[in-house]
Scaffold this motif. Structure first.
Motif, PDB file in Angstrom:
ATOM      1  N   PHE A  74       0.730  -1.175  -0.019  1.00 33.34           N
ATOM      2  CA  PHE A  74       0.044   0.053   0.097  1.00 33.34           C
ATOM      3  C   PHE A  74       0.967   1.363  -0.015  1.00 33.34           C
ATOM      4  CE2 PHE A  74      -2.594  -3.360   1.925  1.00 33.34           C
ATOM      5  CZ  PHE A  74      -3.629  -3.342   1.102  1.00 33.34           C
ATOM      6  N   ALA A  75       0.435   2.297  -0.553  1.00 32.67           N
ATOM      7  CA  ALA A  75       1.233   3.313  -0.982  1.00 32.67           C
ATOM      8  C   ALA A  75       1.158   4.446   0.217  1.00 32.67           C
ATOM      9  CB  ALA A  75       0.844   4.203  -2.304  1.00 32.67           C
ATOM     10  N   PRO A  76       2.426   4.798   0.595  1.00 35.93           N
ATOM     11  CA  PRO A  76       2.379   5.885   1.493  1.00 35.93           C
ATOM     12  C   PRO A  76       1.788   7.198   1.006  1.00 35.93           C
ATOM     13  CG  PRO A  76       4.569   5.421   0.938  1.00 35.93           C
ATOM     14  CD  PRO A  76       3.657   4.434   0.307  1.00 35.93           C
ATOM     15  N   SER A  77       1.122   8.190   1.740  1.00 36.52           N
ATOM     16  CA  SER A  77       0.946   9.587   0.997  1.00 36.52           C
ATOM     17  C   SER A  77       1.808  10.194   0.242  1.00 36.52           C
ATOM     18  CB  SER A  77      -0.041  10.434   1.770  1.00 36.52           C
ATOM     19  OG  SER A  77       0.886  10.600   3.058  1.00 36.52           O
ATOM     20  N   GLU A 104       3.724   9.749  -2.171  1.00 36.50           N
ATOM     21  CA  GLU A 104       4.976   8.878  -2.677  1.00 36.50           C
ATOM     22  C   GLU A 104       5.343   9.308  -3.928  1.00 36.50           C
ATOM     23  OE1 GLU A 104       5.927   3.989  -2.508  1.00 36.50           O
ATOM     24  OE2 GLU A 104       3.849   4.652  -3.468  1.00 36.50           O
ATOM     25  N   PRO A 105       6.653   9.392  -4.353  1.00 33.41           N
ATOM     26  CA  PRO A 105       7.170   9.902  -5.720  1.00 33.41           C
ATOM     27  C   PRO A 105       6.964   8.747  -6.663  1.00 33.41           C
ATOM     28  CG  PRO A 105       8.826  10.215  -3.995  1.00 33.41           C
ATOM     29  CD  PRO A 105       7.600   9.414  -3.275  1.00 33.41           C
ATOM     30  N   THR A 106       6.685   8.952  -7.916  1.00 35.35           N
ATOM     31  CA  THR A 106       6.277   7.860  -8.784  1.00 35.35           C
ATOM     32  C   THR A 106       7.337   6.708  -8.972  1.00 35.35           C
ATOM     33  OG1 THR A 106       5.090   9.228 -10.126  1.00 35.35           O
ATOM     34  CG2 THR A 106       5.808   7.626 -11.280  1.00 35.35           C
ATOM     35  N   ALA A 107       8.723   7.129  -8.900  1.00 30.76           N
ATOM     36  CA  ALA A 107       9.696   6.341  -9.041  1.00 30.76           C
ATOM     37  C   ALA A 107       9.744   5.239  -7.934  1.00 30.76           C
ATOM     38  CB  ALA A 107      11.146   6.774  -9.219  1.00 30.76           C
ATOM     39  N   ALA A 108       9.377   5.724  -6.698  1.00 26.66           N
ATOM     40  CA  ALA A 108       9.338   5.091  -5.491  1.00 26.66           C
ATOM     41  C   ALA A 108       8.207   4.207  -5.630  1.00 26.66           C
ATOM     42  CB  ALA A 108       9.509   5.961  -4.433  1.00 26.66           C
ATOM     43  N   ARG A 109       7.032   4.512  -6.023  1.00 29.62           N
ATOM     44  CA  ARG A 109       5.629   3.857  -6.267  1.00 29.62           C
ATOM     45  C   ARG A 109       6.064   2.591  -7.183  1.00 29.62           C
ATOM     46  NH1 ARG A 109       2.095   3.604  -9.983  1.00 29.62           N
ATOM     47  NH2 ARG A 109       2.744   5.614 -10.842  1.00 29.62           N
ATOM     48  N   PRO A 119     -10.028  -0.840  -3.764  1.00 27.69           N
ATOM     49  CA  PRO A 119      -9.592   0.407  -4.362  1.00 27.69           C
ATOM     50  C   PRO A 119      -8.251   0.738  -4.540  1.00 27.69           C
ATOM     51  CG  PRO A 119     -10.667   0.761  -2.497  1.00 27.69           C
ATOM     52  CD  PRO A 119     -10.747  -0.364  -2.639  1.00 27.69           C
ATOM     53  N   TYR A 120      -7.365   0.095  -3.652  1.00 24.58           N
ATOM     54  CA  TYR A 120      -5.890   0.510  -3.036  1.00 24.58           C
ATOM     55  C   TYR A 120      -5.250  -0.751  -2.965  1.00 24.58           C
ATOM     56  CZ  TYR A 120      -8.558   4.620  -1.799  1.00 24.58           C
ATOM     57  OH  TYR A 120      -9.112   5.741  -1.762  1.00 24.58           O
ATOM     58  N   GLY A 121      -3.912  -0.483  -3.413  1.00 25.37           N
ATOM     59  CA  GLY A 121      -2.855  -1.354  -2.894  1.00 25.37           C
ATOM     60  C   GLY A 121      -2.761  -2.494  -4.251  1.00 25.37           C
TER      61      GLY A 121
END
Length: 120
Positions: A43-46, A48-53, A83-85
């Protein structure tokens, strides 16, 4: 799991009717490999930069690739829909594509059925 060389449409060919049945020992998620990994990987942290995601999602997909219940997890995420993750080797965006393709396929089948002459 989707590998970089694997096209996304391959993920759409797993209809829910073909999900293998689990034995009565417990729910599918009790066997999930991700239960032993950090949830933050899936799950993405708020903000989050695109490359890190992208790197995090690929790492999560590698975990999914070795999971014995990946198909059940994917179908769960598609049926809910989550919806997420990353679930079952698919990101939320990839699941939306799969769901759109399934919906269009069903609509096409319904239209073909509606235009068939009645048997008599």
């Amino acid at each position: 799991m989707l590998l970089p060389q694997q096209p996304l449409q391959d993920a759409a060919v797993v209809p829910s009717q073909q999900v293998p049945a689990r034995d009565e020992a417990g729910p599918w998620h009790s066997e999930a490999v991700c239960r032993r990994d950090e949830a933050g990987l899936f799950f993405a942290p708020s903000k989050e930069p695109t490359a890190a995601r992208l790197a995090r999602e690929e790492a999560a997909k590698r975990v999914c690739a070795r999971c014995p219940v990946m198909v059940e997890c994917r179908e769960h995420a598609l049926l809910q829909p989550e919806p997420y993750g990353v679930w079952g080797g698919l990101t939320a965006a990839e699941r939306r594509v799969v769901l759109t393709r399934r919906r269009r396929r069903r609509e096409g089948e319904l239209q073909r059925t509606a235009h068939m002459p009645a048997a008599g």
